[in-house]
Design a protein around this motif. Structure first.
Motif, PDB file in Angstrom:
ATOM      1  N   ARG A   1      47.662  22.226  45.626  1.00  0.00           N
ATOM      2  CA  ARG A   1      48.435  23.202  46.389  1.00  0.00           C
ATOM      3  C   ARG A   1      49.583  22.517  47.110  1.00  0.00           C
ATOM      4  O   ARG A   1      49.422  21.427  47.665  1.00  0.00           O
ATOM      5  CB  ARG A   1      47.505  23.872  47.395  1.00  0.00           C
ATOM      6  CG  ARG A   1      48.192  24.673  48.449  1.00  0.00           C
ATOM      7  CD  ARG A   1      47.180  25.230  49.394  1.00  0.00           C
ATOM      8  NE  ARG A   1      46.842  26.546  48.920  1.00  0.00           N
ATOM      9  CZ  ARG A   1      46.313  27.487  49.679  1.00  0.00           C
ATOM     10  NH1 ARG A   1      46.004  27.247  50.909  1.00  0.00           N
ATOM     11  NH2 ARG A   1      46.072  28.663  49.185  1.00  0.00           N
ATOM     12  N   GLU A   2      50.723  23.175  47.122  1.00  0.00           N
ATOM     13  CA  GLU A   2      51.882  22.709  47.890  1.00  0.00           C
ATOM     14  C   GLU A   2      52.168  23.751  48.959  1.00  0.00           C
ATOM     15  O   GLU A   2      52.478  24.898  48.657  1.00  0.00           O
ATOM     16  CB  GLU A   2      53.096  22.519  46.992  1.00  0.00           C
ATOM     17  CG  GLU A   2      54.305  21.959  47.697  1.00  0.00           C
ATOM     18  CD  GLU A   2      54.116  20.525  48.166  1.00  0.00           C
ATOM     19  OE1 GLU A   2      54.674  20.175  49.226  1.00  0.00           O
ATOM     20  OE2 GLU A   2      53.435  19.744  47.478  1.00  0.00           O
ATOM     21  N   ARG A   3      52.034  23.336  50.219  1.00  0.00           N
ATOM     22  CA  ARG A   3      52.292  24.232  51.348  1.00  0.00           C
ATOM     23  C   ARG A   3      53.671  23.939  51.917  1.00  0.00           C
ATOM     24  O   ARG A   3      54.064  22.790  52.049  1.00  0.00           O
ATOM     25  CB  ARG A   3      51.256  24.021  52.450  1.00  0.00           C
ATOM     26  CG  ARG A   3      49.898  24.473  52.072  1.00  0.00           C
ATOM     27  CD  ARG A   3      48.816  24.062  53.038  1.00  0.00           C
ATOM     28  NE  ARG A   3      49.171  23.981  54.440  1.00  0.00           N
ATOM     29  CZ  ARG A   3      48.401  24.406  55.430  1.00  0.00           C
ATOM     30  NH1 ARG A   3      47.244  24.940  55.172  1.00  0.00           N
ATOM     31  NH2 ARG A   3      48.778  24.273  56.678  1.00  0.00           N
ATOM     32  N   ALA A   4      54.386  24.988  52.276  1.00  0.00           N
ATOM     33  CA  ALA A   4      55.676  24.874  52.957  1.00  0.00           C
ATOM     34  C   ALA A   4      55.584  25.717  54.227  1.00  0.00           C
ATOM     35  O   ALA A   4      55.503  26.937  54.150  1.00  0.00           O
ATOM     36  CB  ALA A   4      56.804  25.353  52.072  1.00  0.00           C
ATOM     37  N   LEU A   5      55.557  25.041  55.378  1.00  0.00           N
ATOM     38  CA  LEU A   5      55.410  25.737  56.655  1.00  0.00           C
ATOM     39  C   LEU A   5      56.556  25.370  57.586  1.00  0.00           C
ATOM     40  O   LEU A   5      56.780  24.202  57.891  1.00  0.00           O
ATOM     41  CB  LEU A   5      54.073  25.383  57.311  1.00  0.00           C
ATOM     42  CG  LEU A   5      52.835  25.882  56.569  1.00  0.00           C
ATOM     43  CD1 LEU A   5      51.569  25.304  57.178  1.00  0.00           C
ATOM     44  CD2 LEU A   5      52.786  27.387  56.588  1.00  0.00           C
ATOM     45  N   TRP A   6      57.259  26.397  58.042  1.00  0.00           N
ATOM     46  CA  TRP A   6      58.364  26.197  58.975  1.00  0.00           C
ATOM     47  C   TRP A   6      57.878  26.445  60.390  1.00  0.00           C
ATOM     48  O   TRP A   6      56.858  27.065  60.610  1.00  0.00           O
ATOM     49  CB  TRP A   6      59.507  27.140  58.628  1.00  0.00           C
ATOM     50  CG  TRP A   6      60.181  26.736  57.364  1.00  0.00           C
ATOM     51  CD1 TRP A   6      61.215  25.854  57.230  1.00  0.00           C
ATOM     52  CD2 TRP A   6      59.841  27.151  56.037  1.00  0.00           C
ATOM     53  NE1 TRP A   6      61.539  25.706  55.904  1.00  0.00           N
ATOM     54  CE2 TRP A   6      60.707  26.495  55.149  1.00  0.00           C
ATOM     55  CE3 TRP A   6      58.882  28.006  55.509  1.00  0.00           C
ATOM     56  CZ2 TRP A   6      60.670  26.667  53.779  1.00  0.00           C
ATOM     57  CZ3 TRP A   6      58.829  28.193  54.136  1.00  0.00           C
ATOM     58  CH2 TRP A   6      59.719  27.523  53.293  1.00  0.00           C
ATOM     59  N   GLY A   7      58.633  25.923  61.348  1.00  0.00           N
ATOM     60  CA  GLY A   7      58.264  26.037  62.753  1.00  0.00           C
ATOM     61  C   GLY A   7      57.710  24.734  63.299  1.00  0.00           C
ATOM     62  O   GLY A   7      57.665  24.527  64.498  1.00  0.00           O
ATOM     63  N   SER A   8      57.283  23.849  62.420  1.00  0.00           N
ATOM     64  CA  SER A   8      56.752  22.553  62.820  1.00  0.00           C
ATOM     65  C   SER A   8      57.900  21.571  62.996  1.00  0.00           C
ATOM     66  O   SER A   8      58.882  21.612  62.270  1.00  0.00           O
ATOM     67  CB  SER A   8      55.795  22.029  61.752  1.00  0.00           C
ATOM     68  OG  SER A   8      55.465  20.694  62.011  1.00  0.00           O
ATOM     69  N   SER A   9      57.752  20.672  63.940  1.00  0.00           N
ATOM     70  CA  SER A   9      58.786  19.650  64.130  1.00  0.00           C
ATOM     71  C   SER A   9      58.470  18.377  63.359  1.00  0.00           C
ATOM     72  O   SER A   9      59.236  17.430  63.397  1.00  0.00           O
ATOM     73  CB  SER A   9      58.927  19.341  65.621  1.00  0.00           C
ATOM     74  OG  SER A   9      57.675  18.957  66.141  1.00  0.00           O
TER      75      SER A   9
END
Length: 190
Positions: free
Chosen positions: A165-173
């Protein structure tokens, strides 16, 4: 007597090998509970792992939906200290089956999921042991995941899962992408 037993054994062997019956699998409306876990890539620490729980249901053409929750822990090295980054996410997704064998034992699916959750860095503690201060803090995260999943039936009610799985999560620094490698078990309920 030996001849009778031999003929009986031969008849039973022919009956079993000529037309094997398999349980019905991947029927629309079937639901299952998944327990999964594995390792996450993306930093230098070997102890980056995740675990999760999900409920899934099958639709037409052996496709399935999934709804669940996941916990991911990644450690970052800072001057000999491990700085943990933990993510708590909820997931909703849909998987399309694109390959299976004739006996309906192995299924290969490709899925997309929407993810949302919360991330904490160093469990909210901004002060480091050497007196320095972390600039990265806790945040709400959102994004998606693309998953390649192999399902193989161990029994008619227990399924072994293997996934990449490849996760892409925004909001993290600390970064957007995380690759996961995992195994799981799915228990078919009905």
């Amino acid at each position: 007597m030996k001849r009778c037993l031999f003929l009986l054994a031969a008849c039973v062997s022919l009956a079993l090998s000529s037309g094997q019956a398999y349980a019905q699998r991947y029927l629309p409306g079937m639901k299952g509970v998944e327990l999964r876990g594995g390792f996450a890539e993306g930093s230098k620490s070997p102890m980056n792992w995740y675990t999760g729980f999900a409920v899934s249901g099958y639709t037409k053409r052996a496709n399935h939906w999934v709804a669940g929750a996941e916990y991911l822990l990644r450690n970052y090295d800072y001057r000999g200290n491990a700085i943990p980054r933990a993510q708590f996410t909820a997931e909703g997704g849909y998987f399309l089956k694109f390959l299976s064998d004739p006996t309906k034992t192995f299924y290969l699916s490709l899925g997309g999921s929407a993810l949302a959750g919360y991330e904490t860095v160093n469990w909210g503690e901004r002060r480091m042991p050497d007196g320095s201060t972390l600039l990265d803090g806790d945040a709400f995260i959102y994004g998606g995941a693309l998953t390649l999943e192999l399902e193989t039936y161990i029994t008619d009610r227990i399924v072994l899962l293997a996934s990449v799985r490849e996760r892409a999560l925004w909001g993290s620094s600390l970064g957007v992408f995380t690759t996961q490698f995992g195994l799981g078990l799915k228990f078919i309920l009905n």
